[in-house]
Design an enzyme around this catalytic site. Structure first.
Site, PDB file in Angstrom:
ATOM      1  N   TRP A 321     -35.626  21.529  57.259  1.00 27.05           N
ATOM      2  CA  TRP A 321     -36.225  21.447  55.921  1.00 27.05           C
ATOM      3  C   TRP A 321     -36.850  20.077  55.699  1.00 27.05           C
ATOM      4  O   TRP A 321     -37.918  19.959  55.096  1.00 27.05           O
ATOM      5  CB  TRP A 321     -35.162  21.719  54.856  1.00 27.05           C
ATOM      6  CG  TRP A 321     -35.690  21.631  53.446  1.00 27.05           C
ATOM      7  CD1 TRP A 321     -36.269  22.641  52.724  1.00 27.05           C
ATOM      8  CD2 TRP A 321     -35.702  20.480  52.583  1.00 27.05           C
ATOM      9  NE1 TRP A 321     -36.632  22.183  51.480  1.00 27.05           N
ATOM     10  CE2 TRP A 321     -36.299  20.856  51.372  1.00 27.05           C
ATOM     11  CE3 TRP A 321     -35.265  19.160  52.741  1.00 27.05           C
ATOM     12  CZ2 TRP A 321     -36.462  19.976  50.310  1.00 27.05           C
ATOM     13  CZ3 TRP A 321     -35.434  18.280  51.686  1.00 27.05           C
ATOM     14  CH2 TRP A 321     -36.024  18.688  50.493  1.00 27.05           C
ATOM     15  N   HIS A 322     -36.201  19.037  56.209  1.00 25.42           N
ATOM     16  CA  HIS A 322     -36.700  17.683  55.966  1.00 25.42           C
ATOM     17  C   HIS A 322     -38.001  17.394  56.709  1.00 25.42           C
ATOM     18  O   HIS A 322     -38.812  16.605  56.232  1.00 25.42           O
ATOM     19  CB  HIS A 322     -35.644  16.651  56.362  1.00 25.42           C
ATOM     20  CG  HIS A 322     -34.625  16.407  55.299  1.00 25.42           C
ATOM     21  ND1 HIS A 322     -33.521  17.213  55.117  1.00 25.42           N
ATOM     22  CD2 HIS A 322     -34.548  15.450  54.330  1.00 25.42           C
ATOM     23  CE1 HIS A 322     -32.804  16.756  54.102  1.00 25.42           C
ATOM     24  NE2 HIS A 322     -33.410  15.693  53.597  1.00 25.42           N
ATOM     25  N   GLY A 323     -38.203  17.989  57.856  1.00 28.31           N
ATOM     26  CA  GLY A 323     -39.437  17.689  58.565  1.00 28.31           C
ATOM     27  C   GLY A 323     -39.627  18.539  59.803  1.00 28.31           C
ATOM     28  O   GLY A 323     -38.666  18.960  60.445  1.00 28.31           O
ATOM     29  N   PHE A 483     -42.049  15.981  51.885  1.00 28.13           N
ATOM     30  CA  PHE A 483     -41.266  17.079  52.443  1.00 28.13           C
ATOM     31  C   PHE A 483     -41.546  18.389  51.723  1.00 28.13           C
ATOM     32  O   PHE A 483     -41.082  19.417  52.130  1.00 28.13           O
ATOM     33  CB  PHE A 483     -39.766  16.769  52.363  1.00 28.13           C
ATOM     34  CG  PHE A 483     -39.373  15.560  53.176  1.00 28.13           C
ATOM     35  CD1 PHE A 483     -40.059  15.231  54.334  1.00 28.13           C
ATOM     36  CD2 PHE A 483     -38.345  14.749  52.775  1.00 28.13           C
ATOM     37  CE1 PHE A 483     -39.704  14.133  55.080  1.00 28.13           C
ATOM     38  CE2 PHE A 483     -37.970  13.638  53.522  1.00 28.13           C
ATOM     39  CZ  PHE A 483     -38.656  13.336  54.674  1.00 28.13           C
TER      40      PHE A 483
END
Length: 483
Positions: A321-323, A483
């Site tokens: 999810w973050h990257g 993000f």
């Protein structure tokens, strides 16, 4: 129109004034228009995607509720979630998957001809997608009624204070607040102004002052180990100041409309364990992952090994999810490993603490756990901050090298600061820690300040505002805005 700008302050002031002059039945229109105007100033090309995503989620929610059987409801819910994830996957992960397949093909000697795609990541797509998924899941589980008023639902989906970087709110908390007639309350206005100012303070005086120093090390081809250690610790401070600042501004803006958003941070760098850290850091994401990933994965499972697998998967989802990069996957795995290792070794560690008798000194034991947790988090952030997997492992080795922690070398690494910048950062960092100390002792710093004599309050608020004006630096956008 970024949060940290005069334009935004004028914008929020105009919207608040207009909000309280309008009858309640028209206020949702104002908030909706304001939200889309704000989003358009940042990313106008993705307004259609935001509109389509909101409409799709709205219709799907009603469709779920109209199904007669649990199985039918589940099929519609899963179908809706898959569509939302496909949209997120196309924009955020297509090139990540593409590049990974290309590298795998090269290793096994195959020709992979799909070229890199020039795709721009839509602003806030990760946040509003997770919020949409939770909405559909809550309808399926009977925790939320499908909203019929399209205007109120659209505000929930795109409320401008928390759209760009959270908090990730649940419909059952936010929707009723939009529907309730909020009366003008001076306390809400003043509290909102204080939180906005505090967000500006942390962003401009801590985060944006540290950003170029951290970048100078992480962008260097050959930093020293001690420079890497100092830069990583500073990055942890920068990341907290940056992300908690946007949360402060979001909470402050919403409160001026009488809307209470969820607190997203509770002094995470004072956590005494990794589990405690995730109860304090990006709290709304942690709760989302717990409710919609971890708990469903653990349903019907009782063996410790199965629970550990669920923990690892949950943190891998957090990393993804973050990257869209393997560095974030590794970062997520590290936190999953930390969490599993912490649980697995709980009793041996308690026994060791008893043997060395550190448990007989509660304050010392607590600060030891805080220090260990902070260093573990800092090590994981080497992977969060590094651009490539190769550089991440190189930086990770530098971080754990004993030579990098030589006190003299660490002191030399402070030359990354100019003397003036070091003094300015130290002063304002101490101020933030003082606020944290008051919060730990009195629950809410702002309530504590409100109870002080007028001269003390005036001096504190004046110091915050003048510090921003005189010493504040404005860098790029918020880190989590990407993000």
């Amino acid at each position: 129109m970024a949060f940290i700008s005069i334009e935004f302050l004028i914008f929020i002031a105009l919207v608040v004034v207009t909000y309280y002059t309008l009858p309640h039945r028209f206020r949702w229109m104002l908030l909706l228009v304001a939200s889309y105007v704000f989003y358009a100033t940042l990313s106008i090309q993705f307004i259609p995607l935001l509109l389509i995503s909101a409409a799709f989620t709205y219709v799907t929610g009603i469709w779920i509720e109209k199904q007669e059987t649990k199985q039918q409801k589940k099929r519609v819910m899963l179908g809706g979630i898959i569509v939302l994830l496909l949209a997120l996957g196309f924009f955020k992960y297509l090139n990540f998957v593409n590049d990974t397949l290309r590298e795998v093909a090269a290793v096994i000697g195959l020709n992979y001809a799909v070229p890199y795609q020039d795709i721009v990541l839509p602003l806030a797509i990760s946040f509003y997608t997770f919020q949409a998924i939770s909405y559909l899941a809550d309808i399926y589980f009977g925790k939320q009624k499908a909203e019929r008023h399209y205007g109120y639902f659209s505000i929930f989906f795109s409320f401008f204070p928390q759209l760009v970087a959270g908090p990730i709110e649940r419909a059952r908390k936010l929707l009723p607040q939009f529907k309730t007639e909020q009366r003008f309350d001076v306390a809400n206005i003043t509290y909102g102004m204080k939180r906005i100012a505090w967000g500006f303070f942390k962003k401009t005086l801590i985060a944006d002052r540290l950003a170029p120093i951290v970048a100078s090390v992480y962008d260097s081809p050959d930093p020293t180990g001690s420079q890497l250690v100092v830069a990583t610790i500073l990055f942890s401070i920068q990341l907290y100041a940056d992300f908690s600042a946007v949360a402060d501004i979001a909470i402050g803006c919403a409160r001026m409309f009488g809307i209470k958003l969820t607190e997203n941070f509770k002094q995470p760098h004072f956590a005494t364990s990794i589990a405690d850290f995730w109860n304090r850091w990006h709290i709304t994401l942690s709760m989302w992952l717990r409710d919609y990933i971890f708990i469903p994965l653990c349903k019907g499972k009782k063996k410790r090994g199965e629970i550990y697998v669920a923990i690892i998967i949950t943190f891998l989802v957090s990393g993804i999810w973050h990257g869209a990069a393997w560095t974030f996957v590794i970062w997520g795995f590290l936190h999953g490993f930390y969490r599993v290792f912490s649980d697995y070794t709980k009793h041996p560690r308690e026994k060791m603490a008893s043997i060395v008798r550190i448990d007989q000194h509660p304050a010392l034991h607590k600060w030891w756990k805080i220090a260990v947790t902070f260093l573990l988090v800092c090590f994981s952030r080497v992977f969060f901050r590094s651009e490539t997997v190769e550089s991440a492992f190189q930086n990770g080795l530098l971080f754990v090298s004993p030579a990098s922690w030589n006190p003299f070398s660490l002191f030399q690494a402070l030359e990354l600061f100019s003397l003036l910048d070091l003094v300015i950062f130290t002063v304002f960092f101490v101020v933030v820690q003082l606020f944290h100390y008051i919060e730990r002792k009195h629950v809410c710093t702002w309530k504590w300040l409100s109870a002080r004599p007028f001269p003390a309050r005036f001096a504190a608020y004046t110091f915050i505002v003048l510090s921003i004006i005189v010493f504040g630096m404005t860098g790029g956008g918020f880190i989590y805005g990407g993000f």
